[in-house]
Scaffold this motif. Sequence first.
Motif, PDB file in Angstrom:
ATOM      1  N   LYS A  52       0.812  -1.134  -0.032  1.00 54.33           N
ATOM      2  CA  LYS A  52      -0.118   0.109   0.047  1.00 54.33           C
ATOM      3  C   LYS A  52       0.778   1.354  -0.029  1.00 54.33           C
ATOM      4  N   ASP A  53       2.183   1.243  -0.047  1.00 52.78           N
ATOM      5  CA  ASP A  53       2.914   2.198  -0.094  1.00 52.78           C
ATOM      6  C   ASP A  53       4.478   2.106  -0.605  1.00 52.78           C
ATOM      7  N   GLY A  54       5.193   2.958  -0.774  1.00 49.75           N
ATOM      8  CA  GLY A  54       6.257   2.845  -1.619  1.00 49.75           C
ATOM      9  C   GLY A  54       7.437   2.260  -0.747  1.00 49.75           C
ATOM     10  N   ASP A  55       7.558   2.303   0.538  1.00 48.12           N
ATOM     11  CA  ASP A  55       8.352   1.893   1.300  1.00 48.12           C
ATOM     12  C   ASP A  55       8.271   0.406   1.459  1.00 48.12           C
ATOM     13  N   SER A  56       7.056  -0.077   1.622  1.00 54.29           N
ATOM     14  CA  SER A  56       6.705  -1.442   1.751  1.00 54.29           C
ATOM     15  C   SER A  56       6.872  -2.177   0.308  1.00 54.29           C
ATOM     16  N   GLY A  57       6.565  -1.428  -0.557  1.00 57.19           N
ATOM     17  CA  GLY A  57       6.821  -2.207  -2.009  1.00 57.19           C
ATOM     18  C   GLY A  57       8.314  -2.283  -2.203  1.00 57.19           C
ATOM     19  N   LEU A  58       9.127  -1.423  -1.856  1.00 59.10           N
ATOM     20  CA  LEU A  58      10.438  -1.652  -2.187  1.00 59.10           C
ATOM     21  C   LEU A  58      11.106  -3.112  -1.362  1.00 59.10           C
ATOM     22  N   THR A  59      10.586  -2.870  -0.021  1.00 57.71           N
ATOM     23  CA  THR A  59      11.032  -4.265   0.770  1.00 57.71           C
ATOM     24  C   THR A  59      10.471  -5.320   0.056  1.00 57.71           C
ATOM     25  N   ALA A  60       9.343  -5.485  -0.153  1.00 59.15           N
ATOM     26  CA  ALA A  60       8.553  -6.855  -0.855  1.00 59.15           C
ATOM     27  C   ALA A  60       9.289  -6.947  -2.301  1.00 59.15           C
ATOM     28  N   PHE A  61       9.591  -5.790  -2.825  1.00 57.51           N
ATOM     29  CA  PHE A  61      10.384  -6.338  -4.099  1.00 57.51           C
ATOM     30  C   PHE A  61      11.734  -7.159  -3.845  1.00 57.51           C
TER      31      PHE A  61
ATOM     32  N   PRO B 198       2.212   7.075  -0.860  1.00 56.60           N
ATOM     33  CA  PRO B 198       2.621   7.495   0.604  1.00 56.60           C
ATOM     34  C   PRO B 198       4.163   7.036   0.669  1.00 56.60           C
ATOM     35  N   GLY B 199       4.938   7.760   1.314  1.00 55.84           N
ATOM     36  CA  GLY B 199       6.330   7.429   1.575  1.00 55.84           C
ATOM     37  C   GLY B 199       7.095   7.707   0.203  1.00 55.84           C
ATOM     38  N   ILE B 200       7.885   6.534  -0.386  1.00 54.32           N
ATOM     39  CA  ILE B 200       8.435   6.832  -1.542  1.00 54.32           C
ATOM     40  C   ILE B 200       7.358   6.881  -2.782  1.00 54.32           C
ATOM     41  N   ASP B 201       7.494   7.887  -3.691  1.00 53.35           N
ATOM     42  CA  ASP B 201       6.665   7.811  -4.698  1.00 53.35           C
ATOM     43  C   ASP B 201       6.649   6.953  -5.761  1.00 53.35           C
ATOM     44  N   GLY B 202       5.831   6.576  -6.589  1.00 55.78           N
ATOM     45  CA  GLY B 202       5.841   5.512  -7.619  1.00 55.78           C
ATOM     46  C   GLY B 202       7.292   5.808  -8.598  1.00 55.78           C
TER      47      GLY B 202
ATOM     48  N   THR C 178       9.991   7.429  -7.968  1.00 57.14           N
ATOM     49  CA  THR C 178      11.381   7.079  -7.177  1.00 57.14           C
ATOM     50  C   THR C 178      11.368   5.600  -6.816  1.00 57.14           C
ATOM     51  N   LEU C 179       9.997   4.966  -6.706  1.00 55.75           N
ATOM     52  CA  LEU C 179      10.268   3.466  -6.434  1.00 55.75           C
ATOM     53  C   LEU C 179      10.583   2.562  -7.686  1.00 55.75           C
ATOM     54  N   ALA C 180      10.261   3.073  -8.661  1.00 51.90           N
ATOM     55  CA  ALA C 180      10.734   2.354  -9.821  1.00 51.90           C
ATOM     56  C   ALA C 180      12.142   2.864 -10.320  1.00 51.90           C
ATOM     57  N   GLU C 181      12.466   4.023 -10.050  1.00 50.38           N
ATOM     58  CA  GLU C 181      14.032   4.132 -10.126  1.00 50.38           C
ATOM     59  C   GLU C 181      14.940   3.395  -9.250  1.00 50.38           C
ATOM     60  N   ARG C 182      14.410   3.148  -8.288  1.00 52.76           N
ATOM     61  CA  ARG C 182      15.359   2.253  -7.024  1.00 52.76           C
ATOM     62  C   ARG C 182      15.084   0.718  -7.391  1.00 52.76           C
ATOM     63  N   ILE C 183      14.039   0.342  -8.018  1.00 57.35           N
ATOM     64  CA  ILE C 183      14.038  -1.090  -8.448  1.00 57.35           C
ATOM     65  C   ILE C 183      14.971  -1.068  -9.765  1.00 57.35           C
ATOM     66  N   ARG C 184      14.875  -0.353 -10.388  1.00 61.21           N
ATOM     67  CA  ARG C 184      15.816  -0.271 -11.724  1.00 61.21           C
ATOM     68  C   ARG C 184      17.253  -0.352 -11.648  1.00 61.21           C
ATOM     69  N   LYS C 185      17.585   0.237 -10.402  1.00 64.63           N
ATOM     70  CA  LYS C 185      19.111  -0.048  -9.935  1.00 64.63           C
ATOM     71  C   LYS C 185      19.480  -1.196  -9.531  1.00 64.63           C
ATOM     72  N   GLU C 186      18.701  -1.985  -8.696  1.00 61.77           N
ATOM     73  CA  GLU C 186      18.592  -3.331  -8.425  1.00 61.77           C
ATOM     74  C   GLU C 186      18.557  -4.190  -9.548  1.00 61.77           C
ATOM     75  N   ASN C 187      17.712  -3.923 -10.383  1.00 61.60           N
ATOM     76  CA  ASN C 187      17.000  -5.041 -11.467  1.00 61.60           C
ATOM     77  C   ASN C 187      16.853  -4.404 -12.607  1.00 61.60           C
ATOM     78  N   LYS C 188      17.637  -4.383 -13.663  1.00 59.82           N
ATOM     79  CA  LYS C 188      17.465  -3.559 -14.801  1.00 59.82           C
ATOM     80  C   LYS C 188      16.442  -4.337 -15.702  1.00 59.82           C
TER      81      LYS C 188
END
Length: 232
Positions: free
Chosen positions: A33-42, A57-61, A63-73
């Motif tokens: 339900k929010d960006g922080d838990s989404g990143l943890t779940a990813f 809420p928290g990390i916006d979508g 920013t979340l996608a950008e962080r996910i892309r850094k970890e998994n292209k």
Amino acid sequence: MDNKILVIEDDPSMGFLLKEFLSANDFEVTLCKDGDSGLTAFRSSGAGFCIIDVMLPGIDGFTLAERIRKENKLVPIIFLTARSLKQDILKGFSLGGDDYITKPFDEDELLCRINAIRNRYSLGSPATSIFMEPVSIGSYAFDIQNQCLIFEDEKERLTYRECDVLRMLCENKNNIVRRSDLLQKYWGKDDYFNGRSLDVFITRLRKRLGKDPSVRIENVPKVGFILSDQSK
């Protein structure tokens, strides 16, 4: 490609409906339900596909996608959001999004887009025989099987969409590839926003190929692109 999908959606009703619909279509869904838990779940779920709302809420979508892309292209990302301004759509694609769907949306269309991306990105999908071994592009080696460009001893991993576009350019090296053909094959539709998305990926590929001046992706205005290799 596995059937695990991570959905990050802060609206409880929308999140519930998405999870129910995707689960009914044989996907294993993790809902956050929010960006922080989404990143943890990813990081913990092993999801092979992400559907991300932008206004979280928290990390916006974004920013979340950008962080996910850094970890998994490579993991496919669809933005599913009420934000429909042109600059938002282009930003979504520039961050590595594979699709951008605005609310309200049709569930069956969403499913078709998910399956189209999964089919296109499946490593088990048919490839032309020239890609059984790495292909030379000037001083680069393009390894389609492992989705990377190799320059000297450096490997640079490509996203699925970058890999698709570069593959089609390589299949027609030193010849025109029409914009409409690229858009129909990899985006499913030739329209303004998909065209701008294609331009973003062409810009990325130009940067990735920039270490060898004998290699260029030339623009043919209103027609398409040529992967020009003058190394031989």
